[in-house]
Write a protein that holds these residues in place. Structure first.
Motif, PDB file in Angstrom:
ATOM      1  N   ALA A 104      67.349  29.592  -1.648  1.00 61.60           N
ATOM      2  CA  ALA A 104      66.796  29.700  -0.124  1.00 61.60           C
ATOM      3  C   ALA A 104      67.257  31.058   0.419  1.00 61.60           C
ATOM      4  CB  ALA A 104      67.099  28.360   0.801  1.00 61.60           C
ATOM      5  N   VAL A 105      68.587  31.420   0.286  1.00 63.31           N
ATOM      6  CA  VAL A 105      69.154  32.634   0.828  1.00 63.31           C
ATOM      7  C   VAL A 105      68.423  33.805   0.011  1.00 63.31           C
ATOM      8  CG1 VAL A 105      71.200  33.973   0.791  1.00 63.31           C
ATOM      9  CG2 VAL A 105      71.278  31.240   1.487  1.00 63.31           C
ATOM     10  N   THR A 106      68.412  33.731  -1.274  1.00 62.97           N
ATOM     11  CA  THR A 106      67.998  34.789  -2.053  1.00 62.97           C
ATOM     12  C   THR A 106      66.399  35.034  -1.797  1.00 62.97           C
ATOM     13  OG1 THR A 106      68.224  35.710  -4.216  1.00 62.97           O
ATOM     14  CG2 THR A 106      66.994  33.884  -4.178  1.00 62.97           C
ATOM     15  N   GLY A 110      64.703  38.586   0.195  1.00 59.60           N
ATOM     16  CA  GLY A 110      63.826  39.131  -0.824  1.00 59.60           C
ATOM     17  C   GLY A 110      63.224  40.354   0.269  1.00 59.60           C
ATOM     18  N   PRO A 111      62.044  40.978  -0.398  1.00 59.76           N
ATOM     19  CA  PRO A 111      61.245  42.216   0.156  1.00 59.76           C
ATOM     20  C   PRO A 111      60.582  41.492   1.409  1.00 59.76           C
ATOM     21  CG  PRO A 111      61.102  42.085  -2.067  1.00 59.76           C
ATOM     22  CD  PRO A 111      61.820  41.012  -2.035  1.00 59.76           C
ATOM     23  N   VAL A 112      60.032  40.438   1.483  1.00 59.61           N
ATOM     24  CA  VAL A 112      59.098  39.733   2.489  1.00 59.61           C
ATOM     25  C   VAL A 112      59.977  39.319   3.501  1.00 59.61           C
ATOM     26  CG1 VAL A 112      57.379  37.957   3.053  1.00 59.61           C
ATOM     27  CG2 VAL A 112      57.224  39.207   0.934  1.00 59.61           C
ATOM     28  N   ALA A 180      70.764  43.202  -2.184  1.00 57.44           N
ATOM     29  CA  ALA A 180      72.303  43.817  -1.694  1.00 57.44           C
ATOM     30  C   ALA A 180      72.115  45.155  -0.893  1.00 57.44           C
ATOM     31  CB  ALA A 180      73.461  44.034  -2.647  1.00 57.44           C
ATOM     32  N   THR A 181      71.139  46.042  -1.539  1.00 53.54           N
ATOM     33  CA  THR A 181      70.982  47.237  -0.679  1.00 53.54           C
ATOM     34  C   THR A 181      70.146  46.984   0.504  1.00 53.54           C
ATOM     35  OG1 THR A 181      70.511  48.379  -2.677  1.00 53.54           O
ATOM     36  CG2 THR A 181      69.678  49.434  -0.745  1.00 53.54           C
ATOM     37  N   VAL A 216      77.293  36.870   1.402  1.00 55.28           N
ATOM     38  CA  VAL A 216      76.648  35.741   0.905  1.00 55.28           C
ATOM     39  C   VAL A 216      75.213  36.067   0.184  1.00 55.28           C
ATOM     40  CG1 VAL A 216      75.361  33.694   1.804  1.00 55.28           C
ATOM     41  CG2 VAL A 216      77.561  34.309   2.623  1.00 55.28           C
ATOM     42  N   VAL A 217      74.426  36.825   0.553  1.00 57.77           N
ATOM     43  CA  VAL A 217      73.289  37.318  -0.074  1.00 57.77           C
ATOM     44  C   VAL A 217      73.531  37.789  -1.433  1.00 57.77           C
ATOM     45  CG1 VAL A 217      71.344  38.740  -0.174  1.00 57.77           C
ATOM     46  CG2 VAL A 217      71.936  37.841   2.017  1.00 57.77           C
ATOM     47  N   SER A 218      74.691  38.825  -1.545  1.00 64.13           N
ATOM     48  CA  SER A 218      74.854  39.478  -2.777  1.00 64.13           C
ATOM     49  C   SER A 218      75.300  38.383  -3.704  1.00 64.13           C
ATOM     50  CB  SER A 218      76.008  40.464  -2.732  1.00 64.13           C
ATOM     51  OG  SER A 218      75.524  41.527  -1.766  1.00 64.13           O
TER      52      SER A 218
END
Length: 289
Positions: A104-106, A110-112, A180-181, A216-218
């Motif tokens: 869910a976090v990843t 994401g791009p969207v 991450a970026t 967290v995302v990374s």
């Protein structure tokens, strides 16, 4: 012939080791330069447009660290040798109750999801400032970081981790991590814009919170087996560089806005003083005979 071949291999190993050592030195020095400049700015409490020297030091440090790491990733030197071990550790420690939230976090990062968040956060910042400039700076910063990440992926050409290690199949290039970026560019830039006029302690708390979200995302990218460790580190460096530039643009805009407001205020004060002086002179001289 065998002796000559061994000599060539030895020279190649020495050259490779020297390149890795130099890259590590540049990486550490760049990170230290950025941290030192950031600490200097924080302690100075300067809310005016960011000093060009400090911004240059931060940008140069992050850029140097990112280029050094990208070179090592492309060359495949020992600096990235820890990547398989880290990937293996996360693969071995997966559990069903963590995998769902990680997906869910990843997905949200994401791009969207990043575009939606950038639009929403930008709209809130612009409403607060009563100007579209904060939103434009935030969205432009995230967009520029995403573009730089895509170009770097093509240049470096690093393969993703093995398919067997991935929870979500991804086959494009791996370095740097786009998640991450973009997370670094989005949340750190938003924190710097939001906390521009706050006290140093409140800004520090805000930045720590933003950094925690980025971590967290990374980590989800590592946990799900989508990236190597050096990918997410590279993404953080690139996103941090974008955030420094974006926040500098915002500081410059705030400085110009403050200058215009001060100029209008001084002009109004001068006009008022002139009018009062004329009225005073009229009262003193009295009506004409």
């Amino acid at each position: 012939m065998a002796l000559i071949g061994q000599s060539h291999e030895l020279v190649a190993d020495i050259h490779q080791g020297g390149g890795a050592a130099l890259s590590l030195t540049v990486l550490v020095a760049g990170a230290a330069m950025c941290l030192g400049a950031s600490l200097w700015r924080s302690l100075s409490g300067d809310h005016r447009p960011a000093k060009s020297v400090l911004v240059s030091l931060q940008s140069a440090g992050l850029a140097a660290a990112f280029v050094a790491l990208a070179y090592q990733v492309k060359a495949g030197d020992w600096l990235t040798s820890v990547d398989p071990a880290v990937l293996g550790w996360f693969t071995e420690h997966r559990s069903a109750w963590v995998t769902g939230p990680a997906i869910a976090v990843t997905d949200a990062g994401g791009p969207v999801g990043t575009i939606v968040l950038a639009l929403v956060i930008g709209a809130l910042l612009s409403r607060r400032a009563r100007s579209p400039i904060p939103a434009l700076i935030l969205i432009g910063t995230v967009g520029a970081a995403a573009l730089a990440s895509t170009v770097t992926k093509t240049v470096v050409g690093r393969a993703r981790p093995p398919i067997a290690s991935q929870v979500l199949l991804e086959t494009d290039h791996s370095f740097p991590s786009g998640h991450a970026t973009e997370a670094m560019a989005l949340f750190v830039t938003a924190a710097l814009i939001l906390g521009y006029s706050w006290s140093p302690s409140r800004r520090a708390v805000l930045l720590v919170t933003a950094a925690a979200v980025v971590v967290v995302v990374s980590v989800t990218r590592l946990y799900l087996g989508e990236h190597w460790l050096s990918d997410v580190i590279g993404g953080m460096l690139l996103g941090g560089l974008a955030a420094v530039i974006g926040s500098a643009l915002y500081s410059a805009w705030m400085g110009q806005s403050h200058g215009r407001r001060t100029g209008h205020s001084d002009a109004a004060t001068t006009d008022t003083g002139t009018t009062d002086l004329c009225r005073s002179n009229s009262t003193m001289t009295g009506p004409a005979a």
